[in-house]
Design a protein around this motif. Structure first.
Motif, short mmCIF file in Angstrom:
data_model
loop_
_atom_site.label_atom_id
_atom_site.label_comp_id
_atom_site.label_asym_id
_atom_site.label_seq_id
_atom_site.Cartn_x
_atom_site.Cartn_y
_atom_site.Cartn_z
N THR A 43 8.14 109.65 8.37
CA THR A 43 8.69 110.50 9.42
C THR A 43 9.37 111.72 8.83
OG1 THR A 43 8.96 108.52 10.79
CG2 THR A 43 10.11 110.50 11.51
N GLU A 44 10.00 111.56 7.68
CA GLU A 44 10.58 112.71 6.98
C GLU A 44 9.50 113.70 6.58
OE1 GLU A 44 13.56 113.75 3.25
OE2 GLU A 44 12.72 111.73 3.40
N LYS A 45 8.37 113.18 6.11
CA LYS A 45 7.25 114.05 5.73
C LYS A 45 6.74 114.83 6.94
CE LYS A 45 2.83 113.97 3.28
NZ LYS A 45 1.88 113.13 2.53
N VAL A 46 6.63 114.16 8.09
CA VAL A 46 6.18 114.83 9.31
C VAL A 46 7.18 115.92 9.69
CG1 VAL A 46 5.67 114.56 11.77
CG2 VAL A 46 4.85 112.85 10.13
N ALA A 47 8.47 115.62 9.60
CA ALA A 47 9.51 116.61 9.93
C ALA A 47 9.35 117.86 9.08
CB ALA A 47 10.90 116.00 9.73
N ASN A 48 9.13 117.68 7.80
CA ASN A 48 8.99 118.82 6.90
C ASN A 48 7.67 119.57 7.12
OD1 ASN A 48 11.47 119.02 5.32
ND2 ASN A 48 10.95 116.94 4.70
N LEU A 49 6.62 118.86 7.48
CA LEU A 49 5.35 119.52 7.79
C LEU A 49 5.50 120.37 9.06
CD1 LEU A 49 2.86 116.63 6.98
CD2 LEU A 49 2.95 118.86 5.85
N ILE A 50 6.20 119.85 10.05
CA ILE A 50 6.45 120.64 11.26
C ILE A 50 7.21 121.90 10.89
CG2 ILE A 50 7.71 120.69 13.44
CD1 ILE A 50 7.05 117.65 13.68
N LYS A 51 8.25 121.76 10.10
CA LYS A 51 9.04 122.91 9.66
C LYS A 51 8.15 123.94 8.96
CE LYS A 51 12.66 124.47 6.57
NZ LYS A 51 13.60 124.17 5.52
N SER A 72 23.90 111.98 24.56
CA SER A 72 24.61 112.17 25.83
C SER A 72 24.24 113.48 26.51
CB SER A 72 26.12 112.15 25.57
OG SER A 72 26.50 113.34 24.89
N SER A 73 24.51 113.51 27.80
CA SER A 73 24.24 114.73 28.57
C SER A 73 25.20 115.85 28.16
CB SER A 73 24.33 114.46 30.07
OG SER A 73 25.59 113.92 30.40
N ASP A 74 26.38 115.49 27.67
CA ASP A 74 27.31 116.52 27.20
C ASP A 74 26.67 117.40 26.13
OD1 ASP A 74 29.27 115.55 28.86
OD2 ASP A 74 30.30 114.42 27.30
N LEU A 75 25.84 116.80 25.31
CA LEU A 75 25.21 117.51 24.20
C LEU A 75 23.81 118.02 24.54
CD1 LEU A 75 25.89 118.31 21.32
CD2 LEU A 75 24.91 116.15 20.55
N LEU A 76 23.06 117.26 25.33
CA LEU A 76 21.64 117.57 25.53
C LEU A 76 21.29 118.28 26.83
CD1 LEU A 76 20.07 114.30 24.10
CD2 LEU A 76 20.12 116.56 23.05
N SER A 77 22.19 118.28 27.78
CA SER A 77 21.87 118.88 29.07
C SER A 77 21.45 120.34 28.91
CB SER A 77 23.09 118.80 30.00
OG SER A 77 22.75 119.31 31.27
N GLY A 78 20.26 120.66 29.43
CA GLY A 78 19.74 122.01 29.38
C GLY A 78 19.04 122.38 28.08
N LYS A 79 19.03 121.51 27.10
CA LYS A 79 18.39 121.79 25.81
C LYS A 79 16.89 121.57 25.88
CE LYS A 79 21.64 123.07 23.04
NZ LYS A 79 21.59 124.36 22.36
N ASN A 80 16.14 122.43 25.19
CA ASN A 80 14.70 122.22 25.01
C ASN A 80 14.53 121.21 23.89
OD1 ASN A 80 13.84 124.04 26.99
ND2 ASN A 80 14.00 125.75 25.57
N VAL A 81 13.72 120.19 24.16
CA VAL A 81 13.55 119.08 23.23
C VAL A 81 12.08 118.75 23.07
CG1 VAL A 81 13.96 116.57 22.98
CG2 VAL A 81 15.83 118.06 23.68
N ALA A 82 11.72 118.30 21.86
CA ALA A 82 10.41 117.73 21.59
C ALA A 82 10.63 116.51 20.69
CB ALA A 82 9.49 118.74 20.91
N VAL A 83 9.68 115.57 20.73
CA VAL A 83 9.86 114.31 20.03
C VAL A 83 8.58 113.97 19.26
CG1 VAL A 83 10.42 111.85 20.30
CG2 VAL A 83 11.41 113.54 21.88
N PHE A 84 8.76 113.39 18.07
CA PHE A 84 7.64 112.94 17.25
C PHE A 84 7.99 111.62 16.58
CE2 PHE A 84 10.35 115.38 14.50
CZ PHE A 84 10.33 114.71 13.28
N GLY A 85 6.96 110.92 16.16
CA GLY A 85 7.20 109.66 15.46
C GLY A 85 5.94 109.09 14.88
N CYS A 86 6.13 108.12 13.99
CA CYS A 86 5.02 107.46 13.33
C CYS A 86 4.92 106.02 13.83
CB CYS A 86 5.25 107.46 11.82
SG CYS A 86 5.36 109.11 11.10
#
Length: 142
Positions: free
Chosen positions: A15-23, A74-88
């Motif tokens: 998953t770390e490798k995928v994170a760095n490839l995305i970057k 929490s919604s305090d931190l994530l409300s209104g944020k653009n998010v994407a998710v990945f995993g292996c």
């Protein structure tokens, strides 16, 4: 320039490798990559886009380090944020819970008021067998 924070949990390094490839494919962005154990709220607060990555273990469980982070999302931190998710994951050995961590993070982020901007990236088996899929995902975020 878009600020992007990638927060991942990885046990074997995939998953770390995928994170760095995305970057690597987000060259027109200011990208910060962090292991979930080192992630700070400021990384989300300052980001235009937040990516979460976790492999799926056992029978649909989060990567060990990501589980407590997930519990504190929490919604305090994530409300209104653009998010994407990945995993292996492993679609052969665990077809019925394949990349379940991706599904759970998408659901939690949405429940917290985040805007999930693309379908989650599910990397099956070896990372190197999914390079085109990872690149396409990264470019869909630009």
């Amino acid at each position: 320039m878009k600020n992007v924070s990638i927060i991942f949990g990885s046990t074997t390094g995939n998953t770390e490798k995928v994170a760095n490839l995305i970057k690597d494919h987000m060259t027109d962005c200011n990208v910060t990559v962090s292991n979930v154990v080192d992630a700070k709220d400021a990384m989300i607060e300052s980001a235009d886009l937040v990516l979460f990555g976790s492999s799926t273990w056992g029978y649909g469980e989060f990567q060990d380090d990501f589980a407590p982070y997930y519990d504190n999302m929490s919604s305090d931190l994530l409300s209104g944020k653009n998010v994407a998710v990945f995993g292996c994951g492993d679609s052969v050995g665990f077809a019925d819970v394949y990349c379940e961590a991706v599904n759970l993070i998408i659901e939690k982020a949405s429940d917290c008021g985040a805007k999930v901007i693309v379908e989650g990236l599910k990397v099956d088996g070896e990372v190197d067998d999914n390079l085109d899929k990872i690149e396409a995902f990264a470019k869909s975020l630009l």
